[in-house]
Write a protein that holds these residues in place. Sequence first.
Motif, PDB file in Angstrom:
ATOM      1  N   LYS A 157       0.832  -1.220   0.000  1.00 48.56           N
ATOM      2  CA  LYS A 157       0.000   0.000   0.000  1.00 48.56           C
ATOM      3  C   LYS A 157       0.863   1.265   0.000  1.00 48.56           C
ATOM      4  O   LYS A 157       0.776   2.096   0.897  1.00 48.56           O
ATOM      5  CB  LYS A 157      -0.949  -0.009   1.197  1.00 48.56           C
ATOM      6  N   SER A 160      -0.417   4.703   0.675  1.00 51.76           N
ATOM      7  CA  SER A 160      -0.802   4.943   2.073  1.00 51.76           C
ATOM      8  C   SER A 160       0.405   5.164   2.972  1.00 51.76           C
ATOM      9  O   SER A 160       0.254   5.331   4.180  1.00 51.76           O
ATOM     10  CB  SER A 160      -1.619   3.750   2.597  1.00 51.76           C
ATOM     11  N   ASP A 217      -9.273  10.118   3.387  1.00 47.78           N
ATOM     12  CA  ASP A 217      -8.075   9.285   3.471  1.00 47.78           C
ATOM     13  C   ASP A 217      -7.601   9.171   4.920  1.00 47.78           C
ATOM     14  O   ASP A 217      -7.236   8.083   5.381  1.00 47.78           O
ATOM     15  CB  ASP A 217      -6.952   9.883   2.613  1.00 47.78           C
ATOM     16  N   LYS A 222      -5.412   6.081   5.402  1.00 49.31           N
ATOM     17  CA  LYS A 222      -4.629   6.144   4.166  1.00 49.31           C
ATOM     18  C   LYS A 222      -3.721   7.362   4.263  1.00 49.31           C
ATOM     19  O   LYS A 222      -4.143   8.491   4.029  1.00 49.31           O
ATOM     20  CB  LYS A 222      -5.573   6.248   2.958  1.00 49.31           C
TER      21      LYS A 222
END
Length: 314
Positions: A157, A160, A217, A222
Amino acid sequence: MPAQKPAEPQPDAFGSPLGRYFAATRPAFLSVTLVACLIGLASAWRSGLAPDPATAVVTVLFALVAHAAGNVINDYHDAMSGADDANSGRLFPFTGGSRFIQNGVLGLRQTALLGYGLLAAVVPAGLWLSWQAGPGLVLIGLAGLVLGWAYSAPPLKLVSRGLGELVIAACWLLVVVGTDYVQRGAFDALPFVAGLSYALLVANLLFINQFPDHAGDAAAGKRTLVVLLGPQVAKWGYLLIAILAYGWLVAMVGNDTLPQKTAAAAMTLVLSFSAGRDLLEYASEPAELVPAIRRTILATNLHGLILAGALAFG
């Protein structure tokens, strides 16, 4: 009177499953990949290599498919993390994903199958192109596939972890380099040098899109650059990336690494800096950023088109 917002997709808006799946790839935003391919083709042409029509067409087609796969996979993982569900500040259609999952147009499983199916479809095309051009393309393709997956998928990710811009710049530079490699059959410095300013501007497009999305987010964990730094600090990053992009182009023209006429692509700094000025003013009022996002899209695509034209015909 404020402009009316575009309607988000709804299940009854599509007459056929094919149209629904095609729209889920967000085709209007694939232009940045088409332009990257044009820069790669122009780089090879600049070196005296007449493009092979068959491999050029396959390269462009499957670069677009790879980008479409990345769009869909990102939608899937943003839905799984809750980032798109929490995104009440989105500026559709630019930010907040396609909204296909959230509005019931496609289910989670359908979205995952579409995204990873498109990604799998790129592999045989890449192997055929590698057979035509050379084994170096396998390395380029593997790097692109890994980055495209790791951008939003767990466990990495990367978006992120504040690394989204770096991944995007690397991916679009790989598109330029890979397109050139298919025609050239070898690695060369020219596509790296020519493609970097464009790749940085593509990264800036991702960057400005994170401002409307930062609250959602943050709520979903995130941790993009805008979430990590906060909008008031992060807003300066847009101008920094733009300065790096245009500074690189001017420096490469100045030392004769790139032809003089490619300097014309620097004219798009008017659009980029104008968008940056708006971001400095409205970083904490993302609803006002639509004009700046549009200018960023225009600056990116126009920069790449001028660059490709100057390389090919300058």
